[in-house]
Structure formats: C-alpha cells, structure tokens
Design a protein around this motif. Structure first.
Motif, PDB file in Angstrom:
ATOM      1  N   MET A  12      35.934   6.219  -4.410  1.00 44.94           N
ATOM      2  CA  MET A  12      36.756   7.426  -4.492  1.00 44.94           C
ATOM      3  C   MET A  12      35.868   8.657  -4.646  1.00 44.94           C
ATOM      4  SD  MET A  12      39.863   6.196  -7.023  1.00 44.94           S
ATOM      5  CE  MET A  12      39.870   7.779  -7.786  1.00 44.94           C
ATOM      6  N   ASP A  13      34.927   8.583  -5.562  1.00 49.59           N
ATOM      7  CA  ASP A  13      34.044   9.715  -5.819  1.00 49.59           C
ATOM      8  C   ASP A  13      33.217  10.048  -4.579  1.00 49.59           C
ATOM      9  OD1 ASP A  13      32.640  11.662  -7.581  1.00 49.59           O
ATOM     10  OD2 ASP A  13      30.951  10.305  -7.209  1.00 49.59           O
ATOM     11  N   ALA A  14      32.631   9.039  -3.967  1.00 51.35           N
ATOM     12  CA  ALA A  14      31.779   9.269  -2.795  1.00 51.35           C
ATOM     13  C   ALA A  14      32.571   9.835  -1.618  1.00 51.35           C
ATOM     14  CB  ALA A  14      31.085   7.971  -2.393  1.00 51.35           C
ATOM     15  N   THR A  15      33.780   9.317  -1.383  1.00 56.64           N
ATOM     16  CA  THR A  15      34.574   9.827  -0.261  1.00 56.64           C
ATOM     17  C   THR A  15      35.074  11.234  -0.535  1.00 56.64           C
ATOM     18  OG1 THR A  15      36.607   8.759  -1.065  1.00 56.64           O
ATOM     19  CG2 THR A  15      35.273   7.539   0.543  1.00 56.64           C
ATOM     20  N   HIS A  16      35.429  11.505  -1.769  1.00 55.80           N
ATOM     21  CA  HIS A  16      35.904  12.845  -2.124  1.00 55.80           C
ATOM     22  C   HIS A  16      34.807  13.889  -1.912  1.00 55.80           C
ATOM     23  CE1 HIS A  16      38.460  15.813  -3.959  1.00 55.80           C
ATOM     24  NE2 HIS A  16      37.522  16.117  -4.841  1.00 55.80           N
ATOM     25  N   ARG A  17      33.577  13.522  -2.260  1.00 62.05           N
ATOM     26  CA  ARG A  17      32.447  14.438  -2.079  1.00 62.05           C
ATOM     27  C   ARG A  17      31.917  14.432  -0.652  1.00 62.05           C
ATOM     28  NH1 ARG A  17      28.141  12.718  -4.340  1.00 62.05           N
ATOM     29  NH2 ARG A  17      28.881  10.672  -4.966  1.00 62.05           N
ATOM     30  N   GLY A  18      32.314  13.447   0.140  1.00 68.38           N
ATOM     31  CA  GLY A  18      31.805  13.336   1.502  1.00 68.38           C
ATOM     32  C   GLY A  18      30.347  12.914   1.525  1.00 68.38           C
ATOM     33  N   ASP A  19      29.949  12.104   0.548  1.00 68.68           N
ATOM     34  CA  ASP A  19      28.577  11.646   0.427  1.00 68.68           C
ATOM     35  C   ASP A  19      28.366  10.417   1.320  1.00 68.68           C
ATOM     36  OD1 ASP A  19      26.128  10.540  -0.315  1.00 68.68           O
ATOM     37  OD2 ASP A  19      26.437  10.949  -2.449  1.00 68.68           O
ATOM     38  N   ILE A  54      32.844   4.476   9.339  1.00 64.48           N
ATOM     39  CA  ILE A  54      33.757   4.773   8.241  1.00 64.48           C
ATOM     40  C   ILE A  54      33.197   5.902   7.383  1.00 64.48           C
ATOM     41  CG2 ILE A  54      34.815   3.850   6.136  1.00 64.48           C
ATOM     42  CD1 ILE A  54      34.821   1.075   7.614  1.00 64.48           C
ATOM     43  N   ALA A  55      31.908   5.862   7.094  1.00 65.19           N
ATOM     44  CA  ALA A  55      31.267   6.927   6.309  1.00 65.19           C
ATOM     45  C   ALA A  55      31.370   8.261   7.031  1.00 65.19           C
ATOM     46  CB  ALA A  55      29.810   6.573   6.025  1.00 65.19           C
ATOM     47  N   ASP A  56      31.182   8.267   8.350  1.00 66.36           N
ATOM     48  CA  ASP A  56      31.301   9.510   9.124  1.00 66.36           C
ATOM     49  C   ASP A  56      32.712  10.078   9.040  1.00 66.36           C
ATOM     50  OD1 ASP A  56      28.644   9.419   9.892  1.00 66.36           O
ATOM     51  OD2 ASP A  56      29.051   8.644  11.906  1.00 66.36           O
ATOM     52  N   LEU A  57      33.721   9.213   9.082  1.00 65.59           N
ATOM     53  CA  LEU A  57      35.102   9.665   8.975  1.00 65.59           C
ATOM     54  C   LEU A  57      35.339  10.363   7.638  1.00 65.59           C
ATOM     55  CD1 LEU A  57      38.113   9.751   9.890  1.00 65.59           C
ATOM     56  CD2 LEU A  57      38.358   7.579   8.677  1.00 65.59           C
ATOM     57  N   TYR A  58      34.936   9.710   6.543  1.00 63.48           N
ATOM     58  CA  TYR A  58      35.164  10.312   5.226  1.00 63.48           C
ATOM     59  C   TYR A  58      34.332  11.581   5.030  1.00 63.48           C
ATOM     60  CZ  TYR A  58      38.226   6.651   3.515  1.00 63.48           C
ATOM     61  OH  TYR A  58      39.293   5.817   3.327  1.00 63.48           O
ATOM     62  N   TRP A  59      33.149  11.635   5.617  1.00 60.99           N
ATOM     63  CA  TRP A  59      32.333  12.849   5.554  1.00 60.99           C
ATOM     64  C   TRP A  59      33.086  14.000   6.233  1.00 60.99           C
ATOM     65  CZ3 TRP A  59      30.156  15.836   9.464  1.00 60.99           C
ATOM     66  CH2 TRP A  59      29.250  16.801   9.036  1.00 60.99           C
ATOM     67  N   THR A  60      33.634  13.728   7.406  1.00 60.08           N
ATOM     68  CA  THR A  60      34.381  14.743   8.160  1.00 60.08           C
ATOM     69  C   THR A  60      35.622  15.197   7.398  1.00 60.08           C
ATOM     70  OG1 THR A  60      33.595  13.818  10.254  1.00 60.08           O
ATOM     71  CG2 THR A  60      35.556  15.222  10.348  1.00 60.08           C
ATOM     72  N   VAL A  61      36.365  14.252   6.862  1.00 61.54           N
ATOM     73  CA  VAL A  61      37.583  14.588   6.108  1.00 61.54           C
ATOM     74  C   VAL A  61      37.231  15.454   4.899  1.00 61.54           C
ATOM     75  CG1 VAL A  61      39.433  13.624   4.675  1.00 61.54           C
ATOM     76  CG2 VAL A  61      38.912  12.603   6.901  1.00 61.54           C
ATOM     77  N   ALA A  62      36.182  15.084   4.175  1.00 66.68           N
ATOM     78  CA  ALA A  62      35.786  15.861   2.989  1.00 66.68           C
ATOM     79  C   ALA A  62      35.419  17.292   3.375  1.00 66.68           C
ATOM     80  CB  ALA A  62      34.611  15.193   2.286  1.00 66.68           C
ATOM     81  N   ARG A  63      34.753  17.474   4.490  1.00 61.94           N
ATOM     82  CA  ARG A  63      34.364  18.819   4.921  1.00 61.94           C
ATOM     83  C   ARG A  63      35.589  19.666   5.303  1.00 61.94           C
ATOM     84  NH1 ARG A  63      31.043  17.257   2.461  1.00 61.94           N
ATOM     85  NH2 ARG A  63      28.863  16.989   2.831  1.00 61.94           N
ATOM     86  N   ARG A  64      36.556  19.020   5.941  1.00 61.89           N
ATOM     87  CA  ARG A  64      37.744  19.750   6.405  1.00 61.89           C
ATOM     88  C   ARG A  64      38.720  20.079   5.282  1.00 61.89           C
ATOM     89  NH1 ARG A  64      39.109  16.540  11.984  1.00 61.89           N
ATOM     90  NH2 ARG A  64      37.336  17.352  13.139  1.00 61.89           N
ATOM     91  N   THR A  65      38.699  19.286   4.221  1.00 57.41           N
ATOM     92  CA  THR A  65      39.709  19.461   3.172  1.00 57.41           C
ATOM     93  C   THR A  65      39.107  19.904   1.837  1.00 57.41           C
ATOM     94  OG1 THR A  65      39.595  17.130   2.526  1.00 57.41           O
ATOM     95  CG2 THR A  65      41.207  17.726   4.229  1.00 57.41           C
ATOM     96  N   ALA A  66      37.869  20.333   1.836  1.00 58.57           N
ATOM     97  CA  ALA A  66      37.185  20.712   0.586  1.00 58.57           C
ATOM     98  C   ALA A  66      38.026  21.691  -0.222  1.00 58.57           C
ATOM     99  CB  ALA A  66      35.827  21.317   0.892  1.00 58.57           C
ATOM    100  N   GLY A  67      38.205  21.378  -1.496  1.00 58.12           N
ATOM    101  CA  GLY A  67      38.946  22.252  -2.397  1.00 58.12           C
ATOM    102  C   GLY A  67      40.452  22.077  -2.362  1.00 58.12           C
ATOM    103  N   ALA A  68      40.982  21.465  -1.312  1.00 58.82           N
ATOM    104  CA  ALA A  68      42.434  21.302  -1.202  1.00 58.82           C
ATOM    105  C   ALA A  68      42.877  19.874  -1.505  1.00 58.82           C
ATOM    106  CB  ALA A  68      42.893  21.695   0.203  1.00 58.82           C
ATOM    107  N   THR A  69      41.919  18.987  -1.756  1.00 56.27           N
ATOM    108  CA  THR A  69      42.225  17.577  -1.950  1.00 56.27           C
ATOM    109  C   THR A  69      41.756  17.107  -3.318  1.00 56.27           C
ATOM    110  OG1 THR A  69      42.017  17.185   0.428  1.00 56.27           O
ATOM    111  CG2 THR A  69      41.871  15.269  -0.993  1.00 56.27           C
ATOM    112  N   GLN A  70      42.575  16.273  -3.943  1.00 57.24           N
ATOM    113  CA  GLN A  70      42.218  15.622  -5.196  1.00 57.24           C
ATOM    114  C   GLN A  70      42.423  14.124  -5.011  1.00 57.24           C
ATOM    115  OE1 GLN A  70      45.014  17.942  -5.358  1.00 57.24           O
ATOM    116  NE2 GLN A  70      43.436  19.510  -5.257  1.00 57.24           N
TER     117      GLN A  70
END
Length: 121
Positions: A12-19, A54-70
C-alpha cells in the motif's frame, strides 16, 4: 495472517508513493494483476503480467493522482484489503495473494462502482 497483512501494508505504501523499485521488490517476477471496472470506470482490460509492468502501472497512477488519493487498510471477505479513496470516495479495493517466500503473486482489484456500493469503510 500477520505476514500477509504487513506485506499488504508495505505494498500500500509503495503504490501510494509510486515507488517503482519498492513495488517490484514486493512482487514475484511473474506476478499478475487482474482488475474489474465493469465497463463503467477505467481499469486494466486484460490481466497485467510481470512485476515491472505492474510497478509501472502503479507508478503512473501515483503520478496522476498525487494529493487526491488516500489508501487505508481494511478487510473484505475476511482478508486484509487495500482501500483506495480518490477525492474522499472509495475508488477501489485490492487484495493480494502471497507465495511461501513472502512475495506477492497476484493483485485483484475491484473498481466497478456497483460492486463497491455495499462496502462499509
């Protein structure tokens, strides 16, 4: 169960940060992601295969939704689940499968709003 929960929390933490690197370290090389958008919201149409994809997908999602997602840990069908909120509304629920070596082998995500309606957060 405790190991599974801790692994999910790290994911959860890694995907949220897009790490991307941390995500890949948690996933089995042949991991698979399956999502269900029900044709109502954007989701992965076919299963996504491989840790890097899968990591690339979560990286992209984190970049697009930064600050709007919890993200928050919850429970669905008796197992730990990642609850992702976008702008305060439940956006998706994800669960993981783990192999005997403690690596994530599968991520199952439900994004279909009709299926999320009954979930108590």
């Amino acid at each position: 169960p405790d190991t599974h929960r801790r692994l999910l929390e790290r994911f959860m933490d890694a995907t949220h940060r897009g790490d991307r690197e941390s995500i890949m370290a948690l996933l089995h090389a042949d991991a698979r992601l399956v999502s269900d958008g029900g044709g109502k919201v954007t989701a992965v149409v076919r299963p996504l295969e491989g840790a890097a994809r899968i990591a690339d997908l979560y990286w992209t999602v984190a970049r697009r939704t930064a600050g709007a997602t919890q993200v928050r840990l919850g429970h669905v069908n008796g197992e730990p689940a990642m609850l992702r909120f976008h702008e305060g509304r439940l956006h998706s629920i994800s669960t993981i499968s783990v192999d005997e070596d403690g690596r994530i082998t599968q991520v199952l995500s439900v994004l279909n709003p009709d299926k999320l309606r009954g979930v108590q957060t």
